[in-house]
Design an enzyme around this catalytic site. Structure first.
Site, PDB file in Angstrom:
ATOM      1  N   ASP A 359       0.661  -1.129  -0.113  1.00  0.00           N
ATOM      2  CA  ASP A 359       0.012   0.038  -0.014  1.00  0.00           C
ATOM      3  C   ASP A 359       0.923   1.150   0.045  1.00  0.00           C
ATOM      4  OD1 ASP A 359      -2.132   1.691   0.545  1.00  0.00           O
ATOM      5  OD2 ASP A 359      -1.275   1.772   2.484  1.00  0.00           O
ATOM      6  N   LYS A 360       0.314   2.250  -0.369  1.00  0.00           N
ATOM      7  CA  LYS A 360       1.045   3.540  -0.240  1.00  0.00           C
ATOM      8  C   LYS A 360       1.175   4.158   0.836  1.00  0.00           C
ATOM      9  CE  LYS A 360      -0.050   7.482  -2.431  1.00  0.00           C
ATOM     10  NZ  LYS A 360       0.110   8.537  -1.216  1.00  0.00           N
ATOM     11  N   THR A 361      -0.020   4.922   1.299  1.00  0.00           N
ATOM     12  CA  THR A 361      -0.250   5.930   2.210  1.00  0.00           C
ATOM     13  C   THR A 361      -0.098   5.345   3.757  1.00  0.00           C
ATOM     14  OG1 THR A 361      -2.009   6.987   0.954  1.00  0.00           O
ATOM     15  CG2 THR A 361      -1.941   7.488   3.363  1.00  0.00           C
ATOM     16  N   THR A 506      -2.755   1.240  -4.582  1.00  0.00           N
ATOM     17  CA  THR A 506      -3.218   2.588  -3.534  1.00  0.00           C
ATOM     18  C   THR A 506      -4.426   3.160  -4.193  1.00  0.00           C
ATOM     19  OG1 THR A 506      -2.620   4.795  -2.926  1.00  0.00           O
ATOM     20  CG2 THR A 506      -1.607   4.093  -5.268  1.00  0.00           C
ATOM     21  N   GLY A 507      -5.299   3.568  -3.312  1.00  0.00           N
ATOM     22  CA  GLY A 507      -6.392   4.388  -3.639  1.00  0.00           C
ATOM     23  C   GLY A 507      -6.005   5.901  -4.158  1.00  0.00           C
ATOM     24  N   LYS A 534      -8.333  -3.868  -4.666  1.00  0.00           N
ATOM     25  CA  LYS A 534      -7.113  -4.322  -4.025  1.00  0.00           C
ATOM     26  C   LYS A 534      -6.949  -5.489  -4.193  1.00  0.00           C
ATOM     27  CE  LYS A 534      -5.145  -0.293  -1.615  1.00  0.00           C
ATOM     28  NZ  LYS A 534      -4.569   0.389  -0.414  1.00  0.00           N
ATOM     29  N   ASP A 553      -1.698  -0.781   5.812  1.00  0.00           N
ATOM     30  CA  ASP A 553      -2.034  -0.229   7.198  1.00  0.00           C
ATOM     31  C   ASP A 553      -3.627   0.135   7.193  1.00  0.00           C
ATOM     32  OD1 ASP A 553      -1.925   2.046   5.707  1.00  0.00           O
ATOM     33  OD2 ASP A 553      -1.490   3.021   7.432  1.00  0.00           O
ATOM     34  N   ASP A 557      -7.078  -1.689   3.213  1.00  0.00           N
ATOM     35  CA  ASP A 557      -6.079  -2.757   2.668  1.00  0.00           C
ATOM     36  C   ASP A 557      -6.546  -4.432   3.354  1.00  0.00           C
ATOM     37  OD1 ASP A 557      -4.355  -1.080   1.529  1.00  0.00           O
ATOM     38  OD2 ASP A 557      -3.672  -0.543   3.613  1.00  0.00           O
TER      39      ASP A 557
END
Length: 662
Positions: A359-361, A506-507, A534, A553, A557
């Site tokens: 995931d990114k954020t 990522t969203g 995802k 996180d 996710d």
């Protein structure tokens, strides 16, 4: 690789029985203590043990005392294994529970028969030591692993318990069960949005990062939708309820997680796979032994005694400790290094990982707005003055961007300048008077609308840009972004050196995602994804033959974490992500993913070594117990010595793992 989701380049799961279902760590501990208490007198009263140590302890009714102790052992202390065997057979997943149950059942009923006159010698002390050691092994195993997943309960906890409902213009506090479609709810600043709906009054910025992955707080006004569980910003809004219960966004995520968890294949661990084959070998060899001795002319009592000996010896004490000792040592040591193991099988198999999806954020990035660049466009102003003017204006605002700028100013020890005539310019920025100058902070769109010409490249689309205007002249700009974690680049490089592909899902929008992907050198990325999408990305990678680890996180996710071969949660993330994952990184460091994979390989290698040692006992003892060297028959004392030696060897080998995990 073809997928339903565009990737930008820079089958039915098998149900496997959980042998610990319905049991708690305390259950095995209590039964182990009781079993130990009952086994000690059985060992002391055993004629075999008396012969080894040269003492005699017999009294009238000795055999009935042994039977009474053995009966308590079998029906109380052995009950978890008997129940587990029934479940394993029902689920067609024969494993450790079945092997133990076969051994203790044969030992108990044969020994009981000898008390009432059936020819032969009892196996009471073997029954006691076997149950005690197996209970110890399962207690160690369960103690080293965190409790069962509570992902669905954690998801439900995201919603507030109560909400403020508007009834005939009056504010009434109600429980969530009393909220219905079309009700009007008042949501104050910094409160959670109670349920999905549409804003009918007011405007605000809403933090949806935990739900959608969008790193920037999203501006919402009249007529726009909001999601239950997201966090309201500084504005008070009225929301008309549109989705409650099964119609809500959060319930959709709950359903996805539930489906993924129920379908996720949980490969049997190494001990269970070994136990499955030992069960088959035990039953087959025992039956062959019985038939062979009867065919050779021996009487039934002798043939049964030989068969029982084989079936009891086929369940070695060492096997009960070979894996739990390694697991206990490994899990406790990696926990000390910042990695919590919730699913031991996933950890054992982490060495097979061929693709990692981050995931990114909050995972590859820090998850909060941070000032990443300050730039002056005029010789009149230094970068320090640009940020000083910005902090002076933003100290009066509660907007997330203002909060980030003020926090940056504090880090840089910027002194506050006095501001007069402060005004918030709706949807544009802020303005005030500083040092007799009219100073404004505007968005690029607002500055362009005011007739200002922006320098080339001044508004980087992958970042949030705020322009400082002094007396209608462009003075400089401040760029904010969700800052990439300092360890992320090294984590990606380490994984790629191991031959593992690294992706990002990522969203967030495509521009931001591409910027992060390019900076980190990822193998590819997927942007603007909903939770179901995802999960689809992970599922499709797995269908392409990849053994996938998902690292995330947020709530969005959770479905992918539950679906992946190995789900890894960042410890600072949501409880939902932690509960849906197999492994948790306490230190929030993406580099720990590479370490986790290495530790998983070391752990599995040590388990294989211990299984080999435990198997040696069976390879040697079973044929001899079956009578292959007749007239030499393996004395129980010799069998016990071999069993003890095998157990000591695996215990020492398990301790050596502690030196390897650093």
């Amino acid at each position: 690789m073809e997928m339903n989701h565009e990737m930008h380049n820079s089958g039915a799961a098998e149900h496997v029985h959980d042998k610990h279902a319905g049991h708690h760590t305390g259950d095995f501990k209590k039964k182990f203590i009781i079993s130990l208490f009952l086994t000690v007198p059985l060992v002391i009263l055993s004629s075999t043990i008396q012969g080894i140590f040269g003492y005699q302890l017999n009294f009238p009714g000795t055999e009935y005392v042994q039977l009474l102790l053995a009966t308590a052992l079998y029906f109380y202390c052995g009950l978890p294994f008997l129940k587990g065997a029934i479940a394993e057979i029902r689920d067609r997943a024969v494993g450790m529970m079945t092997l133990i149950s076969v051994a203790i059942t044969v030992a108990y009923f044969y020994s009981a028969a000898t008390v009432f006159g059936f020819p032969g010698m009892d196996f009471f002390w073997e029954l006691g030591t076997l149950i005690s050691i197996m209970l110890l092994g399962h207690w160690l195993e369960m103690r080293s692993i965190m409790g069962a997943s509570k992902a669905l309960e954690a998801l439900a906890e995201l919603l507030p318990k109560k909400a403020t409902k508007l009834v005939d213009g009056q504010q009434v506090e109600v429980a969530m069960n009393d909220i219905h479609p079309n009700d009007l709810l008042l949501v104050r600043a910094n409160e959670k949005i109670p349920t999905d709906g549409v804003i009918t009054e007011g405007n605000t910025h809403i933090d949806e990062s935990m739900l959608t992955g969008e790193s920037r707080p999203v501006k919402r006004g009249i007529g726009e939708r909001v999601i239950g569980g997201s966090i309201n910003g500084s504005g008070t809004v009225t929301v008309q309820v549109s989705g409650v219960g099964s119609d809500s966004y959060l319930q959709t995520v709950i359903d996805i997680v539930q489906k993924a968890q129920s379908a996720k294949s949980r490969t049997q661990n190494l001990a269970d796979r070994a136990a499955k084959w030992l069960t088959y070998i035990s039953l087959a060899t025992g039956l062959i032994t019985l038939i062979a001795w009867l065919a050779l002319g021996q009487d039934l009592a002798f043939a049964i005694m030989m068969m029982v000996g084989v079936m009891v010896i086929a369940c070695p004490h060492a096997l009960g400790l070979a894996i739990p000792l390694v697991a206990s040592n490994s899990i406790s040591r990696v926990a000390a290094n910042g990695v919590l193991i919730r699913n031991r099988t996933a950890f054992e198999n982490s060495g097979k990982i061929s693709a990692v999806v981050f995931d990114k954020t909050g995972t590859l990035t820090i998850g909060n707005f941070t000032v990443v660049n300050v730039q002056s466009f005029s010789d009149k102003y230094s970068n320090e003055q640009i940020i000083q003017y910005a902090v002076a204006l933003e100290q009066f605002s509660e907007h997330p961007i203002a909060t980030a700028i003020v926090a940056y100013g504090k880090q840089q020890a910027i002194s506050l300048l006095p501001v007069t005539n402060f005004a918030a310019l709706t949807a544009k920025g802020v303005q005030g008077t500083i040092d007799s100058y009219t100073v404004a902070l505007l968005s690029p769109q607002a500055a362009t609308a005011a007739g200002l010409k922006l320098p080339a490249g001044s508004a980087t689309t992958a970042r949030t840009t705020i322009l400082l205007i002094v007396e209608q002249q462009l003075a400089g700009q401040i760029e904010l972004a969700d800052e990439i974690r300092p360890e992320s680049k090294a984590a990606v490089t380490e994984l790629q050196k191991q031959g593992i592909k690294v992706y990002m899902a990522t969203g967030d929008n495509d521009t931001v995602a591409k910027s992060v992907s390019d900076e980190l050198g990822l193998d590819g990325y997927f942007a603007e994804l909903q939770p179901q999408q995802k999960l689809d990305v992970v599922h499709q990678l797995m269908q392409c033959g990849e053994y996938v680890a998902m690292v995330g996180d947020g709530v969005n996710d959770a479905p992918a974490l539950a679906e992946a071969s190995v789900g890894v949660a960042i410890g600072s993330g949501t409880e939902v992500a932690n509960e849906a994952a197999d492994i948790i990184l306490i230190n929030n460091n993406p580099q720990d993913v590479a370490k986790m994979i290495q530790w998983g390989k070391l752990t599995k290698r040590k388990m294989m070594q211990n299984l080999a040692w435990a198997t040696v006992y069976n390879v040697v003892a079973i044929p001899i117990a079956a009578g292959i060297l007749y007239p030499f028959i393996l004395p129980p004392a010799v069998g016990a010595a071999i069993m003890s030696l095998s157990t000591i060897i695996v215990a020492i080998n398990a301790q050596l793992l502690l030196r390897q995990i650093k």
